[in-house]
Design an enzyme around this catalytic site. Structure first.
Site, PDB file in Angstrom:
ATOM      1  N   GLU A  47       0.806  -1.118  -0.051  1.00  0.00           N
ATOM      2  CA  GLU A  47       0.103   0.018  -0.031  1.00  0.00           C
ATOM      3  C   GLU A  47       0.632   1.276  -0.088  1.00  0.00           C
ATOM      4  OE1 GLU A  47      -3.514   0.594  -0.503  1.00  0.00           O
ATOM      5  OE2 GLU A  47      -2.896   2.694  -0.266  1.00  0.00           O
ATOM      6  N   THR A 107      -6.143   1.913  -5.408  1.00  0.00           N
ATOM      7  CA  THR A 107      -5.914   0.517  -5.477  1.00  0.00           C
ATOM      8  C   THR A 107      -6.290  -0.410  -6.559  1.00  0.00           C
ATOM      9  OG1 THR A 107      -5.553   0.603  -3.027  1.00  0.00           O
ATOM     10  CG2 THR A 107      -5.582  -1.659  -3.800  1.00  0.00           C
ATOM     11  N   HIS A 120       0.333   2.582  -5.655  1.00  0.00           N
ATOM     12  CA  HIS A 120       0.225   4.013  -6.105  1.00  0.00           C
ATOM     13  C   HIS A 120       1.010   4.913  -5.119  1.00  0.00           C
ATOM     14  CE1 HIS A 120      -2.638   4.521  -3.012  1.00  0.00           C
ATOM     15  NE2 HIS A 120      -3.462   3.258  -3.474  1.00  0.00           N
TER      16      HIS A 120
HETATM   17  C1  GP9 Z   1      -9.356  -0.371   0.499  1.00  0.00           C
HETATM   18  C2  GP9 Z   1      -7.690  -0.326   0.056  1.00  0.00           C
HETATM   19  C3  GP9 Z   1      -7.263   1.075  -0.007  1.00  0.00           C
HETATM   20  O1  GP9 Z   1      -9.591  -1.605   0.572  1.00  0.00           O
HETATM   21  O2  GP9 Z   1      -7.662  -0.963  -1.160  1.00  0.00           O
HETATM   22  O3  GP9 Z   1      -7.801   1.767  -0.875  1.00  0.00           O
HETATM   23  P1  GP9 Z   1      -6.953   3.014  -1.572  1.00  0.00           P
HETATM   24  O4  GP9 Z   1      -7.567   4.416  -0.910  1.00  0.00           O
HETATM   25  O5  GP9 Z   1      -5.732   2.931  -1.478  1.00  0.00           O
HETATM   26  O6  GP9 Z   1      -7.408   2.773  -3.035  1.00  0.00           O
HETATM   27 MN    MN Z   2      -3.919   1.759  -2.154  1.00  0.00          MN
END
Ligand code: GP9
Ligand code: MN
Length: 409
Positions: free
Chosen positions: A38, A80, A255
């Site tokens: 993330e 994401t 990202h």
């Molecule tokens: C939520 C996670 C985070 O399930 O995928 O989302 P994002 O804000 O990074 O798209």
């Molecule tokens: Mn994300």
């Protein structure tokens, strides 16, 4: 009608590059661990804050992995979910909105579907509500067999922070889930703790926060460091579970985590002004392909998330030359250094083009726009063709085309 896809097909065929025979099938029959890290940008790799390493585990892992330091995220508003879309389809996400929401009923030719025929079971593991980003619906369209979501994890106030279950807990609780799967599997793990606003419990702080005026940037380093630790523990558990040797591991940043609103602090950290050129370079995310038993190598090629599908398929020994895809195998010998971002910026071996300005990559200075012209056309064509496919649901016709072609042979 189906004729619209012919132009796209011609374009895709013309840009196809043969895989490197040395790499083709190198991971044949192996389990595939895709790990979405993330908000992790490449600038934290091999970097320190107040003298402390930010990603000690990833830095170690890189030394016996293929590491791509010139790899870009290509996501738009779908964040994401856009990165997932790129990865599984080798298509671009949309210029606005999230394709996971707007076109979940389209026909796709995604990796989970394609590798089913090669004996793979596929799953996504993510400890959030299954309908977030419309994932439950979209994963069916992409051909995923299983989705381990919030309801499959034990989530308590004690083991959660910020957006939900802490990465350490998430990854540990994921082990029995993957043990329950048929081998070989293709499994995507979506981590979450390193998400804005980057909060942690004190016990999870392995390095202190940075000390600029910008709390977001200060905390970012500390949460990245936490996720790095969670990944380290995960690799240990995967080894203990006996799943390590027969698997390959693909770790990628989904990202950016630090937006342009934080340029002053970023400028302080990097010791340089954040020009539009630097902003593009900050869209690099780490890509690490770890194959147990293989030596490490730094791969300088310029690429992006769109290239992952053909790269993975070829490592598994599966041909892609009849697929509709905009990416190119990152190991292919003849590949062009090229990455197109969703805002039409693009990066080549020697140039960065953004905001209608062509920059020289070595100096970061503006240069004659002619230098960016040829690939500018290609960047526009790619985004246009990809959008056309999604808006027109054109892959409906593609299957038939392949079929007719086969009939003719
Ligand atoms: C939520 C996670 C985070 O399930 O995928 O989302 P994002 O804000 O990074 O798209
Ligand atoms: Mn994300």
């Amino acid at each position: 009608d189906g004729s619209e896809i012919t132009d796209v097909e011609n374009y895709v065929r013309a840009n196809y590059k043969n895989p490197d025979p040395k790499m083709f099938g190198k991971a044949k029959g192996k389990n595939v661990f895709l790990i979405s890290v993330e908000s992790t940008q490449n600038f934290v790799i091999n970097e320190t804050v107040n003298g402390k390493e930010i990603t000690p585990f990833l830095n170690d892992l890189i030394s016996d992995s293929y590491y791509f330091p010139n790899f870009y995220h290509q996501t738009g508003q779908g964040k994401t979910s856009d990165s997932e879309f790129l990865l599984d389809n080798s298509l671009y996400p949309l210029p606005s909105g999230a394709v996971f929401f707007t076109h979940a009923q389209n026909q796709f030719n995604a990796t989970p579907e394609l590798i089913k025929k090669h004996g793979y079971e596929s799953a996504v593991l993510h400890a959030n509500n299954k309908s977030f980003w419309n994932r439950d619906i979209m994963y069916d369209s992409l051909g995923y067999d299983k989705f381990f979501s919030l309801k499959d994890y034990e989530v308590t106030p004690e083991n959660s922070i910020g957006w939900g279950l802490k990465d350490k807990e998430f990854l540990q609780q994921s082990i029995p889930h993957i043990q329950s799967m048929k081998k070989p599997f293709y499994a995507k793990f979506i981590t979450l703790t390193n998400h804005f606003p980057f909060t942690l419990d004190e016990e999870d702080e392995y390095i202190p926060e940075w000390t600029s005026d910008d709390g977001t940037v200060n905390r970012y380093f500390t949460t990245v460091r936490y996720t790095d630790e969670a990944l380290k523990e995960f690799f240990e558990s995967v080894k203990q579970a006996g799943l390590y040797k027969d698997s390959i591991f693909i770790l990628y940043g989904d990202h950016y985590g630090i937006s342009e609103n934080h340029n002053p602090a970023m400028s302080q950290f990097l010791g340089k002004e954040i020009t539009p050129f630097e902003s593009v370079q900050l869209q690099k995310v780490p890509l690490i392909i770890h194959m147990p038993g293989q030596k490490g190598k730094v791969m300088e090629t310029v690429g992006g998330q769109i290239d992952l599908k053909p790269t993975i398929m070829h490592l598994l020994g599966i041909e892609t030359k009849n697929d509709i895809q905009f990416g190119t195998d990152l190991f292919a010998k003849g590949r062009q250094d090229f990455a197109v971002l969703r805002d039409s910026s693009f990066i080549t071996k020697d140039h960065v083009f953004t905001g209608s300005v062509c920059y020289d990559k070595t100096t970061g200075e503006k240069t004659d726009s002619k230098a960016c012209e040829a690939l500018g056309e290609r960047a526009k064509a790619e985004l246009g063709f990809s959008d056309k496919i999604i808006y027109g649901d054109l892959l409906r016709f593609f299957d038939k085309n392949v079929h007719t072609e086969k009939m003719k042979q």
